[in-house]
Design a protein around this motif. Structure first.
Motif, mmCIF file in Angstrom:
data_model
loop_
_atom_site.group_PDB
_atom_site.id
_atom_site.type_symbol
_atom_site.label_atom_id
_atom_site.label_comp_id
_atom_site.label_asym_id
_atom_site.label_seq_id
_atom_site.Cartn_x
_atom_site.Cartn_y
_atom_site.Cartn_z
ATOM 1 N N HIS A 170 66.274 18.265 57.529
ATOM 2 C CA HIS A 170 67.312 17.508 58.250
ATOM 3 C C HIS A 170 68.684 17.701 57.598
ATOM 4 C CE1 HIS A 170 69.129 14.325 60.627
ATOM 5 N NE2 HIS A 170 69.558 13.760 59.511
ATOM 6 N N LYS A 171 68.708 17.736 56.290
ATOM 7 C CA LYS A 171 69.970 17.845 55.550
ATOM 8 C C LYS A 171 70.654 19.190 55.791
ATOM 9 C CE LYS A 171 71.575 16.263 51.013
ATOM 10 N NZ LYS A 171 71.115 15.801 49.677
ATOM 11 N N THR A 172 69.861 20.229 56.074
ATOM 12 C CA THR A 172 70.408 21.584 56.209
ATOM 13 C C THR A 172 70.446 22.063 57.654
ATOM 14 O OG1 THR A 172 68.210 22.558 55.867
ATOM 15 C CG2 THR A 172 69.577 22.225 53.911
ATOM 16 N N GLU A 173 70.194 21.187 58.619
ATOM 17 C CA GLU A 173 70.023 21.639 60.003
ATOM 18 C C GLU A 173 71.272 22.293 60.580
ATOM 19 O OE1 GLU A 173 68.772 18.270 62.202
ATOM 20 O OE2 GLU A 173 70.556 17.065 61.772
ATOM 21 N N ASN A 174 72.446 21.978 60.044
ATOM 22 C CA ASN A 174 73.684 22.580 60.557
ATOM 23 C C ASN A 174 74.196 23.712 59.672
ATOM 24 O OD1 ASN A 174 73.868 20.755 62.772
ATOM 25 N ND2 ASN A 174 74.687 19.185 61.393
ATOM 26 N N PHE A 175 73.391 24.097 58.679
ATOM 27 C CA PHE A 175 73.812 25.167 57.764
ATOM 28 C C PHE A 175 73.373 26.517 58.312
ATOM 29 C CE2 PHE A 175 72.658 27.919 54.087
ATOM 30 C CZ PHE A 175 73.939 28.163 53.624
ATOM 31 N N SER A 176 74.274 27.499 58.311
ATOM 32 C CA SER A 176 73.963 28.844 58.796
ATOM 33 C C SER A 176 74.309 29.864 57.719
ATOM 34 C CB SER A 176 74.762 29.136 60.067
ATOM 35 O OG SER A 176 74.537 30.462 60.484
ATOM 36 N N SER A 177 73.481 30.908 57.602
ATOM 37 C CA SER A 177 73.705 31.891 56.528
ATOM 38 C C SER A 177 73.283 33.291 56.948
ATOM 39 C CB SER A 177 72.921 31.472 55.282
ATOM 40 O OG SER A 177 71.534 31.382 55.571
ATOM 41 N N SER A 178 73.573 33.672 58.201
ATOM 42 C CA SER A 178 73.246 35.028 58.630
ATOM 43 C C SER A 178 74.209 36.026 57.992
ATOM 44 C CB SER A 178 73.310 35.122 60.158
ATOM 45 O OG SER A 178 74.601 34.778 60.609
ATOM 46 N N GLY A 179 73.836 37.311 58.050
ATOM 47 C CA GLY A 179 74.593 38.332 57.333
ATOM 48 C C GLY A 179 73.997 38.527 55.956
ATOM 49 N N PHE A 180 74.327 39.632 55.303
ATOM 50 C CA PHE A 180 73.679 39.939 54.029
ATOM 51 C C PHE A 180 73.915 38.834 53.003
ATOM 52 C CE2 PHE A 180 73.498 41.562 49.727
ATOM 53 C CZ PHE A 180 72.229 42.122 49.719
ATOM 54 N N MET B 216 52.488 21.682 40.043
ATOM 55 C CA MET B 216 52.161 22.856 40.848
ATOM 56 C C MET B 216 53.237 23.020 41.913
ATOM 57 S SD MET B 216 48.564 23.899 42.621
ATOM 58 C CE MET B 216 48.708 22.812 44.026
ATOM 59 N N CYS B 217 54.425 23.451 41.538
ATOM 60 C CA CYS B 217 55.543 23.622 42.458
ATOM 61 C C CYS B 217 55.364 24.897 43.282
ATOM 62 C CB CYS B 217 56.848 23.683 41.689
ATOM 63 S SG CYS B 217 57.069 22.319 40.522
ATOM 64 N N GLY B 218 56.210 25.053 44.314
ATOM 65 C CA GLY B 218 56.189 26.258 45.123
ATOM 66 C C GLY B 218 57.579 26.836 45.236
ATOM 67 N N ILE B 219 57.675 28.181 45.225
ATOM 68 C CA ILE B 219 58.982 28.817 45.322
ATOM 69 C C ILE B 219 58.961 29.941 46.353
ATOM 70 C CG2 ILE B 219 59.584 28.235 42.940
ATOM 71 C CD1 ILE B 219 59.049 31.040 42.112
ATOM 72 N N VAL B 220 60.128 30.151 46.993
ATOM 73 C CA VAL B 220 60.324 31.260 47.916
ATOM 74 C C VAL B 220 61.687 31.876 47.643
ATOM 75 C CG1 VAL B 220 58.838 30.422 49.776
ATOM 76 C CG2 VAL B 220 61.221 29.672 49.682
ATOM 77 N N GLY B 221 61.849 33.137 48.044
ATOM 78 C CA GLY B 221 63.120 33.814 47.893
ATOM 79 C C GLY B 221 63.276 34.909 48.927
ATOM 80 N N TYR B 222 64.539 35.309 49.196
ATOM 81 C CA TYR B 222 64.791 36.332 50.217
ATOM 82 C C TYR B 222 66.098 37.045 49.916
ATOM 83 C CZ TYR B 222 66.276 38.332 54.696
ATOM 84 O OH TYR B 222 66.723 39.184 55.673
ATOM 85 N N ILE B 223 66.122 38.367 50.151
ATOM 86 C CA ILE B 223 67.352 39.148 50.109
ATOM 87 C C ILE B 223 67.395 40.029 51.348
ATOM 88 C CG2 ILE B 223 66.224 40.820 48.541
ATOM 89 C CD1 ILE B 223 69.023 41.474 47.451
ATOM 90 N N GLY B 224 68.438 39.874 52.159
ATOM 91 C CA GLY B 224 68.541 40.626 53.401
ATOM 92 C C GLY B 224 69.598 40.050 54.311
ATOM 93 N N THR B 225 69.559 40.462 55.579
ATOM 94 C CA THR B 225 70.624 40.098 56.516
ATOM 95 C C THR B 225 70.221 38.984 57.484
ATOM 96 O OG1 THR B 225 69.883 41.833 58.038
ATOM 97 C CG2 THR B 225 71.591 42.436 56.426
ATOM 98 N N LYS B 226 68.963 38.574 57.477
ATOM 99 C CA LYS B 226 68.526 37.545 58.415
ATOM 100 C C LYS B 226 69.003 36.163 57.985
ATOM 101 C CE LYS B 226 64.429 40.070 59.975
ATOM 102 N NZ LYS B 226 62.965 40.168 59.908
ATOM 103 N N GLU B 227 68.798 35.187 58.838
ATOM 104 C CA GLU B 227 69.138 33.799 58.523
ATOM 105 C C GLU B 227 68.292 33.312 57.352
ATOM 106 O OE1 GLU B 227 70.501 30.527 57.915
ATOM 107 O OE2 GLU B 227 71.410 31.361 59.733
ATOM 108 N N LYS B 228 68.936 33.030 56.243
ATOM 109 C CA LYS B 228 68.210 32.646 55.028
ATOM 110 C C LYS B 228 67.595 31.249 55.132
ATOM 111 C CE LYS B 228 71.207 35.032 54.108
ATOM 112 N NZ LYS B 228 71.726 36.139 54.964
#
Length: 603
Positions: free
Chosen positions: A56-66, A1-13
């Motif tokens: 923790h692994k992604t705490e320094n990752f940024s992805s703002s912009g489309f 019973m896995c869970g998934i999310v997705g997003y398309i847009g300009t906010k921080e992914k």
């Protein structure tokens, strides 16, 4: 019973993906991963264990912009809970996440291997991304390639796919597994396995139907079914996160009772192949050196263990006994290295069970944990583990954890029987056929639930309850009584029906309620005689059976089953619903009963 999310847009992914997965972590927490596609490049992160590791692994990752982002939290079905088996999976230029099971993955994988494609994981999911890329190369069109890929897949799936070949598009598909599409006032598009991750981000959602697929671009959503474009039927999204987590049910316990059909299906995934039980987790255990089994557990898990005792001796032909962990610790037990020591725990932190496990290990016994929580103390301590895949169980009174424990133990008993070659192929096929029908058995019939709700008003007084059964249905009677006393605070006891005349029948009168489990496939005539004895003493009788019973004061008819375990799980469902409805009528807090905690970490 896995869970998934997705997003398309300009906010921080990254923020939405991680926080969305936290809302879905009850659906799986042995590994998690995200992938973000921005400016034609894909960044991907995966981690095993709880979601905090990925955070923790992604705490320094940024992805703002489309850009695009997809995320996944996993319960292992095909392949062990390793980083290689965590989602997303990738090919040369595409990434995919998937909830469900691709039934024909082996056939697809064999064809792809012939073409020289290399696989990095043990999962069924990876075949879909390689098949998609193969179709892209052949057709030169990502949209046609995705349609062809989805048409080739058989089974249950919720899929999100991103690719460098179409850097502004999220492809999606849904069949027999939940997937929602949400739209914000800013025309961003979100995906999720349930409502909760979307609250605060969108005002309206589409609950995708089976067989629907499509793609989301920067300013457009395309939805297709049966090669025909579909209208997007948006509905308002609730703003109550707790209500969303309950999916419309009154209590988490009620939701978890209804989820049992799904989680039992998850428990079986990847463990039955071509009429064979496959438990890769146990490949290093030498069963030829084992001549007995000892099971240790507490509470509900102890009742699952008692059920297993009947199955191991009946199917595996191996001597089995069961002990309450808190008693085992202090009895100076004899520890035999030729005995497999099995512990059962929902949380993996049950103090008495953990200490019993440590004793067994010190005594040189091979150890096995049946547990719902990966990386818990019991899992880390045992030599081997079979995870039950029930997902997070918020109700203190266990329901779906018990169901998945019994299913797992049934699988294990058949696996041991295979190894020991003590079960005829015909009998094994019958057992597997019965196993595969249990998810359907566990689908709650609304009419039956309503009957139990109405009937429950007659059982709010009196001086107690007897739950009675024989053989495998004796542990089920114990569990039914425990469920009732845990959440209703009414006195209830489970008994072997044949023991009534050895003392307990002295309590029988019109204010004693007897809940009789009377399966047609197991000792029906014996049970009938025992119930008649109680009826003659004027006990109020609630009969649960496929066969009408003349003395019954109340009768809940079950379906006809050819195997006793079909009856077992249907009666389990009924006793859970009965406890639920009695407790609700009494005005109790069903999810958090007094004096109890979900994980008992003290002696």
């Amino acid at each position: 019973m896995c869970g998934i999310v997705g997003y398309i847009g300009t906010k921080e992914k990254r923020d939405f993906l991680i926080h969305g997965l936290k809302e879905l972590e009850y659906r799986g927490y042995d590994s998690a991963g995200i992938a973000v596609l921005k400016e034609g490049e894909i960044s991907s992160f995966k981690a095993t264990g709880k979601l905090s590791n990925l955070d923790h692994k992604t705490e320094n990752f940024s992805s703002s912009g489309f850009g695009l982002g997809i995320g996944h939290t996993r319960w292992a079905t095909h392949g062990k809970p390793t980083e290689a088996n965590a989602h997303p999976h990738w090919g040369e230029f595409s990434y995919i996440i998937h909830n469900g099971i691709i039934e024909n993955y082996k056939e697809i994988k064999d064809e792809l291997l012939k073409e020289g494609i290399t696989f990095l994981s043990q999962t069924d999911t990876e075949v879909a991304v390689h098949l998609f890329e193969k179709n892209v190369r052949e057709l030169g069109d990502c949209f046609k390639a995705f349609e062809k890929t989805i048409a080739s897949l058989h089974g249950a799936y919720a899929i999100l796919l991103i690719t460098k070949k179409a850097p502004d598009v999220i492809f999606f598909a849904k069949n027999a597994v939940p997937l929602l599409l949400g739209r914000s006032p800013e025309h961003e598009v979100y995906f999720s396995s349930s409502d909760a991750p979307l609250i605060g981000h969108v005002n309206e959602v589409v609950y995708l139907e089976d067989g629907e697929y499509g793609w989301v671009e920067k300013n457009a959503i395309t939805l297709i079914k049966n090669n025909t474009k579909q209208h997007l039927d948006f509905k308002p999204l609730t703003h109550d996160k707790l209500s969303a987590q309950k999916d419309g049910y009154r209590y988490f316990m009620e939701k978890e009772i209804y989820e049992q059909s799904i989680v039992v299906g998850e428990t079986l995934m990847g463990r039955i192949k071509e009429n064979t039980i496959v438990l890769d987790e146990l490949s290093h255990i030498d069963f030829s050196a084992i001549d007995a089994i000892k099971i240790c557990a507490c509470g509900t898990s102890y009742h699952a263990a008692l059920s297993a005792c009947y199955m191991f001796e009946r199917l595996s032909k191996i001597r089995t006994n069961v002990e309450i962990a808190s008693e085992f610790r202090y009895k100076e037990p004899l520890l035999d290295p030729k005995t497999l020591f099995i512990v059962i725990s929902q949380s993996g932190e049950t103090a008495d069970t953990l200490e019993a496990l440590k004793m067994a290990k010190r005594g040189g016994m091979p150890t096995l944990a049946i547990c719902n929580v990966d990386n818990s103390s019991i899992v880390r301590t045992a030599d081997a583990t079979i995870l039950t895949r029930a997902g997070i169980e918020k109700g203190v009174a266990s329901t779906k954890a018990f169901a998945t424990q019994v299913i797992t133990l049934w699988l294990l008993s058949l696996y041991v029987a295979q190894i020991k070659e003590c079960i005829a192929p015909e009998r094994l096929n019958e057992e597997i056929s019965a196993l595969l029908k249990i998810p359907l058995v566990l689908k709650v019939n609304e009419q039956t639930h309503e009957k139990i709700r109405r009937l429950s008003k007659r059982y709010l007084h009196g001086h107690g309850f007897f739950f009675i059964g024989r053989d495998l249905f004796y542990p089920l009677a114990l569990e039914g009584a425990l469920k009732l006393k845990e959440i209703s605070y009414l006195h209830a006891e489970g008994y072997p029906a044949g023991e009534m005349k050895h003392g307990p029948i002295a309590l029988a009168d019109s204010e004693l309620f007897t809940i009789a489990l009377m399966p047609k496939n197991l000792l029906y005539d014996k049970m009938k005689s025992n119930v008649e004895e109680l009826g003659a003493r004027d006990s109020t009788l609630l009969i649960i059976s496929p066969e009408p019973f003349d003395l019954a004061d109340d009768f809940i008819k079950t379906n006809a089953h050819t195997h006793m375990m079909g009856e077992f799980f249907e009666m389990m469902l009924i006793t859970q619903l009965l406890a639920l409805e009695i407790s609700i009528r009494l005005g109790n807090d069903v999810d958090m009963p007094r004096n109890l905690a979900k994980s008992v970490t003290v002696e």
